[in-house]
Design a protein around this motif. Structure first.
Motif, PDB file in Angstrom:
ATOM      1  N   GLY A 503      45.270  40.459  31.569  1.00  0.00           N
ATOM      2  CA  GLY A 503      44.257  41.369  32.080  1.00  0.00           C
ATOM      3  C   GLY A 503      42.901  41.210  31.433  1.00  0.00           C
ATOM      4  N   GLU A 507      39.346  40.656  33.497  1.00  0.00           N
ATOM      5  CA  GLU A 507      38.167  41.513  33.390  1.00  0.00           C
ATOM      6  C   GLU A 507      36.959  40.725  32.910  1.00  0.00           C
ATOM      7  N   LYS A 510      35.741  38.645  35.884  1.00  0.00           N
ATOM      8  CA  LYS A 510      35.088  39.473  36.901  1.00  0.00           C
ATOM      9  C   LYS A 510      33.653  39.797  36.501  1.00  0.00           C
TER      10      LYS A 510
END
Length: 518
Positions: A503, A507, A510
């Motif tokens: 994760g 992130e 992104k």
């Protein structure tokens, strides 16, 4: 309920061509799209009549780029669909106008027959059956109700034990012998469909793969009947059986004495149990036992378009690849390069979460290491085949030039994301072919070039993400130095991770995408 065929399941290599043939040419309705029950990454499509009636269903498992199978002993060899005899002329004309090869009409058991081959080579027969009346023929553009396919007429099974195959199917599933000619025993069900048992003694054995029929499912009245059948088969020591709840029907599988797989499936609850009849075939169903995120599964499954819908066909390019187009594209693209042991689907869920409205292009590495795809060969854990790197980087540069043209990708709005071996390939391509890649996220990347050319990389943006406990992390700095020395803008982040990604990587990627390409 009367005895008969419930559905027939086959295997296709290219799903778009399959949809174009069964929906676009034959005029069947797409009544269900699901992830596979044994493999959530396998698309399974169901075609049928307007009401998705048992006895009209032809289903396909998608083995994208899978190896072709071989039709032979212990396997069905033909699918037969019923039409009205007076519709033969319509289908002759339709085949000519759609450039679909055919043979016939010929007479088989007193009925006119046209033979086609679908895009995978599976033989599909249209049989003019006297007084046939399907429960809900699908009327579609260019095909009137009187000319439409009515239902499944039957299938042909190749057996080197035709007498035993005949006795097994007749004794257990309510079929009876109705005719025999030219080495074929015809069995009839009470629903009016037939199974032709062809004596294929001396023929080669079958091999599973694309372009073959996997199994024929016969109709059961209810779950109690399926369970009772399982008990009888066990008592007779008829071979291995297994039962499954397939959501739309409950069934068991068994092999008849000649080797063909036979399913015994209930009519209910039917295809409308989770979708209204009006919108059948629009929603992707994912079996609950996978406990998978629907968006992850949807991203990995091959896309297709129904006839008349806008489409973006996958092009023939130097790398096998998957192209995923979102419902609302925003003009950006993400190119995903997997690590060792992955393939063209591995990073698609990551890409879909990273950029939900971006076109995703995900190639499969062409080199192989211990049976796993890679983008170039390694000689040891930290040394790599330099000739392979150079040649594969050149091929990848050509792939991207073709993909940009074919899919309308803007290099300035394309983000390349690579993991491990894929990240290393991106780094090599940037250094060997400047300008091909302008924005990149390298997850657990390192330099793999022994000789780095003196190229210029101004305007190239790179994010590197290394893991604190990654045993390869100590090699990342060398790649960072080479990129910076050639004018690239490089951000290097150290994450509390090993070689795996998670994760935090998502992130980070992104936020980086938003900064560099929007």
């Amino acid at each position: 309920m009367t005895s008969g065929i419930h559905h027939i399941t086959a295997i296709t290599r290219k799903i778009q061509a399959n949809v174009d043939f069964y929906v676009g040419f034959l005029g069947l309705r797409l009544v269900k799209r699901t992830a596979g029950y044994e493999d959530a990454d396998q698309l399974h499509l169901f075609y049928g009549d307007a009401a998705a009636s048992p006895g009209s269903l032809i289903t396909f498992l998608a083995w994208e780029d899978g190896s072709p199978g071989r039709v032979g002993l212990g396997q069905p060899s033909e699918i037969a669909l019923a039409i009205r005899p007076e519709a033969i002329g319509f289908w002759l004309t339709r085949a000519l106008t759609h450039n679909v090869a055919m043979t016939g009409p010929a007479q088989e058991f007193g009925e006119p027959v046209l033979r086609f081959k679908d895009p995978d080579g599976i033989i599909v027969k249209l049989v003019g059956e006297a007084d046939v009346s399907g429960p809900a023929p699908h009327v579609t553009r260019g095909i009137a109700a009187g000319d439409a396919i009515q239902r499944i007429r039957g299938a042909t099974i190749l057996s080197e034990k035709p007498a035993e195959t005949t006795a097994f199917i007749g004794g257990h599933f309510g079929f009876r012998k109705v005719a025999e000619a030219d080495g074929v025993i015809r069995l009839g069900g009470e629903a009016g469909d037939v199974l032709d048992i062809r004596n294929a003694s001396g023929f080669w054995t079958s091999a599973p793969g694309t372009g073959t029929i996997d199994h024929i499912a016969l109709r059961a009245p209810d779950r109690a009947s399926v369970e009772a059948m399982a008990g009888r088969l066990a008592a007779e020591d008829a071979g291995d059986t297994n039962m499954h709840d397939r959501s739309y029907f409950y069934s068991l599988y068994v092999r008849e004495p000649g080797g063909s797989l036979v399913e015994y499936a209930t009519d209910g609850p039917g295809m409308t149990v989770d979708e209204p009849l009006e919108t059948l075939g629009h929603t992707l169903f994912i079996p609950k036992h996978f406990r998978a995120d629907p968006e992850d599964v949807r991203a990995r499954l091959p896309q297709f378009s129904l006839p008349g819908d806008e489409r973006m066909s996958e092009r023939d390019l130097p790398f096998i690849h998957r192209m995923h187009r979102p419902e609302n594209p925003d003009g950006t693209a993400v190119v995903l390069l997997h690590g060792t042991g992955g393939n063209e689907t591995s990073l698609l869920p990551f890409g879909a979460r990273l950029a939900p409205n971006a076109v995703l292009v995900s190639p499969r590495g062409r080199s192989v290491d211990e049976g796993h795809p890679r983008f170039f060969r390694r000689l040891s854990m930290t040394t790599f085949d330099q000739k392979d790197i150079v040649s594969e980087a050149e091929a990848f540069a050509a792939f991207m030039e073709g993909a940009n043209a074919a899919y309308g990708l803007d290099p300035d709005k394309t983000l390349f994301v690579g993991y491990s071996n894929g990240a290393n390939m991106i780094g090599a391509v940037m250094l060997l072919h400047p300008g091909i890649i302008r924005n990149a996220v390298l997850l657990r990347g390192m330099n793999v070039l022994e000789t780095v050319p003196a190229t210029d990389l101004p305007g190239t943006n790179v994010l590197m993400a290394s893991g604190e406990s990654d045993p390869y992390g100590r090699f990342a700095g060398d790649l960072e130095r080479h990129l910076k020395a050639r004018g690239a803008t490089v951000e290097h982040r150290l994450l509390a991770a090993g070689h795996e990604i998670g994760g935090a990587d998502l992130e980070l990627a992104k936020a980086y995408k938003e900064r560099v390409i929007g």
